[in-house]
Design an enzyme around this catalytic site. Structure first.
Site, PDB file in Angstrom:
ATOM      1  N   CYS A  73       0.830  -1.205   0.000  1.00  0.00           N
ATOM      2  CA  CYS A  73       0.000   0.000   0.000  1.00  0.00           C
ATOM      3  C   CYS A  73       0.868   1.261   0.000  1.00  0.00           C
ATOM      4  CB  CYS A  73      -0.912  -0.042   1.232  1.00  0.00           C
ATOM      5  SG  CYS A  73      -1.789   1.490   1.594  1.00  0.00           S
ATOM      6  N   CYS A  76       0.127   3.715   2.821  1.00  0.00           N
ATOM      7  CA  CYS A  76       0.614   3.151   4.096  1.00  0.00           C
ATOM      8  C   CYS A  76       2.107   3.419   4.254  1.00  0.00           C
ATOM      9  CB  CYS A  76       0.377   1.640   4.152  1.00  0.00           C
ATOM     10  SG  CYS A  76      -1.355   1.144   4.115  1.00  0.00           S
TER      11      CYS A  76
END
Length: 151
Positions: A73, A76
């Site tokens: 991600c 993230c």
């Protein structure tokens, strides 16, 4: 926040997940684990796993802010340094932890994580606040402090 006798708090060791009693007045000074002798606070998020998640979320007397994330991600990875820096500002009054949703899908499923990054603030084993999406350090700190205030 539930307290132990003599106004001591239960603080879970980030290294070995042992519950430690720490007098409330010594919280700001930190302490060391009675079992493994490592510091109870390091200014870094704890790596949460299936083995230690429930100890930190439910048995500790200090709130736990969890970053549910995954390595693939982009947002993230972008938020990771901000979350780590926020730990230095929020400890020892709040523990920060990171849970890899790919490695620990059962825990992510238990909390119905549908998008990442998602942060959940726990107190006494209960979810008290949730925020999805990447945030800068100061926004994480401000949101966590506001969410942790007693109602």
């Amino acid at each position: 926040m539930a307290t132990a006798p003599n106004d001591a708090l239960i603080v879970i060791c980030p290294a070995c997940a042992t519950a430690n009693r720490l007098p409330r007045e010594r919280l700001a000074k930190g302490g060391t684990c009675g079992r493994c002798k490592r510091p109870l606070f390091s200014g870094e998020p704890v790596k949460l796993t299936a083995d230690n998640f429930d100890a930190h979320a439910a048995r500790s007397d200090i709130p736990l802010l969890v970053d549910f994330w995954a390595n693939w991600c982009g947002p993230c990875r972008q938020m990771a340094p901000a979350f780590s820096a926020a730990a230095g500002q929020l400890e020892p009054y709040m523990r920060l932890g990171k849970l890899d949703t790919e490695a620990h899908q059962a825990i992510a499923g238990r909390y119905a994580i549908r998008s990442i990054p998602t942060m959940i603030l726990f107190r006494g084993g209960r979810e008290i606040a949730r925020q999805s999406g990447a945030m800068p350090q100061q926004a994480i700190v401000a949101w966590a402090r506001e969410a942790a205030r007693p109602a």
